[in-house]
Design an enzyme around this catalytic site. Structure first.
Site, PDB file in Angstrom:
ATOM      1  N   SER A   1      -1.514 -50.791  13.713  1.00  0.00           N
ATOM      2  CA  SER A   1      -0.148 -50.749  13.185  1.00  0.00           C
ATOM      3  C   SER A   1       0.686 -51.932  13.660  1.00  0.00           C
ATOM      4  CB  SER A   1       0.543 -49.453  13.611  1.00  0.00           C
ATOM      5  OG  SER A   1       1.899 -49.464  13.226  1.00  0.00           O
ATOM      6  N   LYS A  12       2.568 -37.806   6.292  1.00  0.00           N
ATOM      7  CA  LYS A  12       3.882 -37.858   5.637  1.00  0.00           C
ATOM      8  C   LYS A  12       4.288 -36.530   5.012  1.00  0.00           C
ATOM      9  CE  LYS A  12       3.826 -42.837   4.741  1.00  0.00           C
ATOM     10  NZ  LYS A  12       3.966 -43.903   3.710  1.00  0.00           N
ATOM     11  N   ASP A  66      10.147 -45.741   2.006  1.00  0.00           N
ATOM     12  CA  ASP A  66       9.135 -46.587   1.369  1.00  0.00           C
ATOM     13  C   ASP A  66       9.640 -47.215   0.073  1.00  0.00           C
ATOM     14  OD1 ASP A  66       7.127 -46.298   3.282  1.00  0.00           O
ATOM     15  OD2 ASP A  66       6.347 -44.479   2.350  1.00  0.00           O
ATOM     16  N   ALA A  98      -1.772 -42.208  -8.624  1.00  0.00           N
ATOM     17  CA  ALA A  98      -0.783 -41.136  -8.747  1.00  0.00           C
ATOM     18  C   ALA A  98      -0.744 -40.270  -7.485  1.00  0.00           C
ATOM     19  CB  ALA A  98      -1.086 -40.280  -9.972  1.00  0.00           C
ATOM     20  N   GLY A  99      -0.974 -40.889  -6.346  1.00  0.00           N
ATOM     21  CA  GLY A  99      -0.954 -40.158  -5.082  1.00  0.00           C
ATOM     22  C   GLY A  99       0.409 -40.208  -4.406  1.00  0.00           C
ATOM     23  N   ARG A 123      -7.001 -42.349 -12.413  1.00  0.00           N
ATOM     24  CA  ARG A 123      -8.335 -41.949 -12.876  1.00  0.00           C
ATOM     25  C   ARG A 123      -8.279 -40.572 -13.535  1.00  0.00           C
ATOM     26  NH1 ARG A 123     -12.355 -45.316 -11.166  1.00  0.00           N
ATOM     27  NH2 ARG A 123     -11.866 -46.663  -9.382  1.00  0.00           N
ATOM     28  N   LYS A 156      -3.194 -35.688 -13.531  1.00  0.00           N
ATOM     29  CA  LYS A 156      -2.405 -35.870 -12.308  1.00  0.00           C
ATOM     30  C   LYS A 156      -1.266 -36.857 -12.554  1.00  0.00           C
ATOM     31  CE  LYS A 156      -2.852 -36.839  -7.365  1.00  0.00           C
ATOM     32  NZ  LYS A 156      -3.768 -37.224  -6.256  1.00  0.00           N
ATOM     33  N   TYR A 211      -1.884 -54.214   2.627  1.00  0.00           N
ATOM     34  CA  TYR A 211      -1.820 -55.579   3.171  1.00  0.00           C
ATOM     35  C   TYR A 211      -2.914 -55.707   4.227  1.00  0.00           C
ATOM     36  CZ  TYR A 211       0.337 -53.453   7.250  1.00  0.00           C
ATOM     37  OH  TYR A 211       0.551 -52.668   8.352  1.00  0.00           O
TER      38      TYR A 211
END
Length: 278
Positions: A17, A68, A105, A131-132, A155, A159, A220
C-alpha cells in the site's frame, strides 16, 4: 505510545500500500501531527480489528479490499455516496463517539480526471468495464457531471443491468454484456475489472475508443498496466492508471479527518517519479 493522532489502512493484502506514504506527505505539507500505518486485516478479523483500533484511541481508518462492504455495514451512519455504493473506504471517529462511513473513490476519480488531466465528463460517452464494487463506487460522481451516456459492460450482462437500474434516477445509464458494446464508440473507457492485476484484458473491440478518446485504469502498478498499454496501442489521447485517483481519494479522506485539504499534484509527482513515470 505516540501522542500523535493515529490513522491506518486495513486490507488484505496490504504490504504494498502507498497510503502510509501519501498521508505522511500530506501531513508534512499541512503541518499536521499524525501517524498512519498499514495493517493486514482479513475479512474475518475486520470487526474485532476496527473495534480495537478505535478503542485504543484511533481517529480514522481507510479500508481497502476486501473490507469496503464490511466497513459500510460497520459504520454507525454513512454519507449518501457511501450508501449509494454500499461500500466504505473511510471511517472517521466523530465528536460524539460514533463512526461515520464515507466513500471517496468516485470523487477521487473525477478530481483526477478534471483537475490533473483536464478531462471533463459533460456530454461525453463513457464506458465502464466491470460491474463490481469498484464500479458501484464511481457511478454517482460520474453521472453528476452530466455525461451524454454511461454504459456499464460486464461478462454477466444481468449484473450490469441490475447495477445500472439502481442508478437510473441519476442520469442516462444502461448495463449490458461485453458483446453488446461491439460497434459503439466511447470518449472515455474506464477499466474497473480486476484483469490488469493479472496483466490481462477484458474483451475489447478494436474500434471501441473514439478518436481523441481517453483510457483510464482504476488499477496501477510499477509499470503501465495491460489496459493502459491497450489504450496507447489504440491511439488514446491519454491512457492513464489509477495512481492519481488513489492520491485524490486519500486527500478527500484526509480532509474529512483533519479539516485541511492537502495539495495533491506534488504528491502525485513524487510517487510517479519514484516509480519511474515522468
Amino acid at each position: 505510545m505516540s501522542n500523535k493522532d493515529r490513522y491506518a489502512v486495513f486490507g488484505s493484502p496490504i504490504k504494498h500500500s502507498k497510503s502510509p506514504r501519501i498521508h505522511q506527505l500530506f501531513a508534512e505539507q499541512t503541518q499536521q501531527s499524525l501517524e498512519y500505518t498499514a495493517e493486514e486485516v482479513p475479512a474475518d478479523k475486520f470487526k474485532e480489528s476496527v473495534d480495537r483500533f478505535f478503542s485504543q484511541g484511533g481517529k480514522g481508518l481507510n479500508c481497502t479490499l476486501p473490507l469496503k462492504e464490511l466497513a459500510w455495514a460497520y459504520a454507525d451512519h454513512n454519507t449518501e455516496r457511501a450508501n449509494l455504493s454500499k461500500a466504505v473506504n473511510t471511517l472517521a471517529l466523530q465528536d460524539d463517539g460514533s463512526i461515520l462511513g464515507d466513500n471517496t473513490d468516485g470523487c477521487g476519480l473525477v478530481a483526477d480526471l478534471n483537475d490533473n488531466h483536464d478531462i471533463f465528463l459533460k456530454n461525453s460517452r463513457i464506458l465502464i468495464l466491470g460491474a463490481g464494487g469498484a464500479t458501484r463506487g464511481i457511478i454517482a460522481p460520474i453521472l453528476e457531471k452530466s455525461p451524454q451516456q454511461l454504459v456499464i459492460a460486464n461478462r454477466t450482462s444481468e449484473k450490469a443491468r441490475d447495477l445500472a437500474e439502481g442508478f437510473r434516477d441519476w442520469g442516462k445509464i444502461i448495463g449490458c454484456g461485453f458483446a453488446e458494446i461491439q460497434g459503439h464508440q466511447f470518449d472515455l473507457i474506464i477499466n474497473a475489472t480486476s484483469a490488469s492485476l493479472y496483466d490481462e484484458l477484458p474483451p475489447l473491440a478494436e474500434n471501441l475508443l473514439a478518436e481523441g478518446g481517453v483510457c483510464y485504469d482504476l488499477a496501477y502498478g510499477g509499470k503501465p498496466t495491460s489496459f493502459v498499454r491497450w489504450g496507447v496501442s489504440h491511439k488514446a489521447q491519454k491512457s492513464l492508471d489509477g495512481l492519481g485517483m488513489l492520491v485524490e481519494q486519500a486527500a478527500e479522506a484526509f480532509f474529512l479527518w483533519r479539516g485541511v485539504r492537502p495539495k495533491t499534484k506534488p504528491v502525485i509527482e513524487r510517487l510517479n517519479f519514484a516509480r519511474g513515470f515522468v
